[in-house]
Design a protein around this motif. Structure first.
Motif, PDB file in Angstrom:
ATOM      1  N   TYR A 328      35.070 -65.987  -6.261  1.00  0.00           N
ATOM      2  CA  TYR A 328      34.499 -66.219  -4.938  1.00  0.00           C
ATOM      3  C   TYR A 328      35.305 -67.294  -4.223  1.00  0.00           C
ATOM      4  O   TYR A 328      36.045 -68.061  -4.847  1.00  0.00           O
ATOM      5  N   GLU A 336      25.620 -65.725  -0.994  1.00  0.00           N
ATOM      6  CA  GLU A 336      25.628 -64.722  -2.053  1.00  0.00           C
ATOM      7  C   GLU A 336      26.883 -64.873  -2.899  1.00  0.00           C
ATOM      8  O   GLU A 336      27.916 -65.342  -2.427  1.00  0.00           O
ATOM      9  N   GLU A 338      29.010 -62.350  -5.724  1.00  0.00           N
ATOM     10  CA  GLU A 338      29.111 -61.060  -6.391  1.00  0.00           C
ATOM     11  C   GLU A 338      29.191 -61.264  -7.906  1.00  0.00           C
ATOM     12  O   GLU A 338      29.676 -62.283  -8.397  1.00  0.00           O
TER      13      GLU A 338
END
Length: 677
Positions: A328, A336, A338
């Protein structure tokens, strides 16, 4: 303590349940010494005809205007599925009688036992109970369970700890966390507020005046600098056999309470199941970073199995369900992350591999370097602007940022570019052989991933006060120039380092503003040929899945002004480095109790590079509260913490007004000797 907006985090609101819910507030629960605790209870309307188990959440954060928004999203939902949920204000907090003298005292735990005994004896209760909570409430769950109350069948502990000295907001690796005075400042402000006059009546002012006289806890928490009886009390790791009921342990990767999940899995004698997600210090159905999960459904499965003997299958769940994060972009606030949910049947995991890397020639290598190779840490003390907060809630700009600027001047060791991805799960261990030129010194290790574009994200970190190398109960000063073999257990992680990225280990001798600096600048010599980094890899396994998050309807409130959180970093004209966090929680009207509340805080960390005695922590909290047709009160609390080579100094002041007129003003000025810090 405000709840996240359920609509914003994608939570499904449920307003129809298997059983109709009624709410009672206040419910007064008398303790053996006559003190009355104030509680709010949600339970099925027909519970006296069809009794239910009782769930206790005991915390000091004011049930009517502190956690009320969060409680509304969870407790009616659980009551609607056949439980009585008791949200009690601890002694001396909210509307309860008495004085809150400190955290996790024996009196608090005795009160918890008394509330469980009271609940088990009610006509609406089956006689079986559980304890549930996050943070203070999670601590309480573990501590009460260790006392073996006869009615207790299971607990749920979220963002909690087994060790109050080593794994709480106070100290880390024997170093003073600046979260220590920060949290003390929070409690100072929180406990300066009056009880609800509509609940306690004319006594409200006398109770308020008494609370205002109480000295803040900052000095007490700083002066206890070794792991003595004060910290051992309430630390369930002192006797792992004490907890005998099934325990659901939960935390998130950006929460400060990750490591206790692994410790409970490895050491507790009772059945333990664990969840580790991407979240901050929040319940997982309303948490960020996403994905949130159907946490209430998971907790219901837990209670139904252990308090109702229903075949929900939780005993067959994996030991750990962990969210393995994909790479990220490191930013201070992330909605958020992943990743994928991994099922780990047993902990420690069967068949997992530990990858060992060696430090050599500024590289992390699969093979050891030449004998006698050394590296020197003489990095000047400065501010790590990308460090983030130890205790991140996931809502504001609290997360660790790109680490490139913080890496400058440190000892940096990189792997070669990875040709295939590497997934990590667990706690890395770094073995060091280190010598210091000073009797007191710190060593900080950060494990990072370097993306192809050069961005550096921090995966994990650890720190050791070298005087605590043999334990924090009896620290010892260092002998100048002597090599010491030490070990740092870094924080737990669940991350994937992608092909095309590099792993990086960064060593330094300070980490302000995360930890308070050593009394003097230090020069550390590392014997690289005697150092190694052990990385726990994630084994292949089945993926887990969860139901979507649900919550009961939000509390009826009116937002009179917007909430806003900012974090700024700057270097002043005189060279002083500053980090400032401003939190305006917004002006909120609680419709049911006809109260308006507004909380604003500012925290500042200041440092002149190279000068440990220039480190300063400052806080200011302003809280305004008013009730329709009743009092209007304002409190301002301020604290400043500084230190020279010999002692800390803590200055505190409190001002209180009623209807714009000053009614109280107090000041405290304390000095605390530095002992091995």
């Amino acid at each position: 303590m405000a709840a996240a907006d359920p609509a914003r985090v994608g939570v499904k609101t449920v307003d129809t349940f298997p059983r109709q819910v009624v709410e009672h507030d206040p419910v007064w629960i008398s303790m053996p010494d006559g003190t009355r605790l104030a509680a709010r209870i949600w339970l099925p309307a027909d519970a006296e005809a069809d009794p239910v188990p009782a769930i206790l959440e005991p915390i000091p954060y004011r049930r009517r205007d502190g956690t009320a928004e969060r409680d509304a999203l969870s407790h009616p939902w659980m009551a609607g599925h056949g439980y009585a949920v008791i949200r009690v204000d601890l002694r001396g907090s909210g509307d309860s009688d008495g004085v809150l003298e400190d955290e996790y005292l024996a009196q608090e735990q005795a009160d918890g036992l008394a509330v469980l005994a009271w609940a088990a004896a009610q006509p609406w209760c089956t006689g079986r109970t559980g304890v549930y909570g996050i943070s203070w409430g999670g601590f309480a769950a573990l501590q009460i369970a260790a006392l073996k109350p006869p009615s207790l069948g299971a607990i749920v502990a979220v963002g909690a700890t087994h060790d109050r000295f080593a794994e709480d907001i106070h100290f880390k690796g024997g170093c003073l966390l600046t979260e220590n005075p920060s949290w003390a400042s929070y409690m100072f402000a929180y406990q300066s507020r009056p009880p609800d006059p509509n609940i306690v009546g004319d006594r409200w002012r006398d109770i308020w005046m008494d609370r205002l006289t109480r000295k803040p806890l900052t000095t007490r928490w700083i002066e206890r600098q070794t792991r003595d009886a004060y910290w051992r009390h309430g630390s369930v790791c002192e006797n792992w056999r004490a907890i005998q009921v099934p325990t659901l342990s939960v935390s998130g990767w950006v929460d400060g309470y990750v490591n206790p999940v692994f410790e409970l899995l490895e050491n507790a004698q009772a059945p333990v199941k664990a969840l580790l997600g991407p979240w901050g210090h929040r319940y997982p159905h309303i948490a960020r970073p996403h994905p949130a999960i159907g946490f209430l459904q998971e907790v219901l499965r837990w209670w139904d199995r252990w308090l109702k003997d229903l075949p929900t299958g939780v005993e067959d769940d994996p030991a750990l369900r962990a969210y393995i994060q994909e790479p990220y972009v490191p930013v201070p606030s992330a909605p958020e992350r992943e990743g994928r949910w991994l099922s780990v049947p047993a902990w420690p995991p069967v068949g997992s591999l530990t990858r060992v890397l060696y430090l050599t020639h500024r590289r992390l290598s699969a093979e050891a370097g030449p004998t006698g190779e050394t590296a020197v840490l003489a990095d000047p003390l400065r501010t790590a602007f990308g460090a983030g907060r130890w205790l991140a809630f996931g809502e504001g700009p609290e997360l660790s940022d790109d680490q490139r600027a913080d890496d400058a001047g440190c000892a940096v060791f990189d792997t070669r570019t990875l040709h295939e991805p590497m997934s990590l799960l667990g706690r890395p261990e770094l073995r060091l052989s280190v010598a210091s030129d000073r009797p007191l010194a710190q060593v900080v290790a950060r494990l990072c991933a370097v993306a192809a574009n050069g961005a550096v994200r921090r995966l994990s970190w650890g720190v050791l006060n070298l005087a605590h190398r043999d334990g924090s109960d009896k620290p010892r000063r260092l002998q100048s120039g002597r090599l010491y073999d030490t070990m740092i257990r870094l924080d737990g992680l669940g991350d994937t380092v992608a092909a095309g990225e590099r792993l990086r280990l960064v060593l330094s001798s300070s980490y302000w503003p995360m930890i308070w600096p050593s009394p003097t600048q230090t020069r550390l010599t590392i014997r690289l040929d005697q150092c190694r980094l052990a990385l726990p890899t994630a084994s292949d396994g089945a993926e887990s899945s969860f139901e979507p998050p649900e919550a009961s309807p939000p509390l009826a409130t009116t937002k009179l002004s917007a909430a806003r959180s900012t974090r700024s970093a700057e270097v002043a004209d005189d060279g002083e480095e500053r980090v400032q966090v401003n939190d305006d929680r917004g002006r909120v009207r609680f419709e049911a109790i006809r109260e308006v509340k507004h909380e604003v805080s500012r925290e500042t960390w200041r440092l002149r590079p190279g000068d440990p005695s220039s480190a300063v922590y400052e806080s200011e909290w302003r809280i305004a509260m008013s009730w329709d047709g009743g009092p209007s009160v304002d409190t301002v609390t301020r604290q400043t913490v500084t230190a020279d080579a010999r002692r800390f100094r803590v200055t505190s002041c409190l001002e209180a007004q009623e209807h714009g007129t000053s009614v109280a003003s107090y000041e405290w000025d304390d000095e605390v000797d530095r002992e091995f810090i």
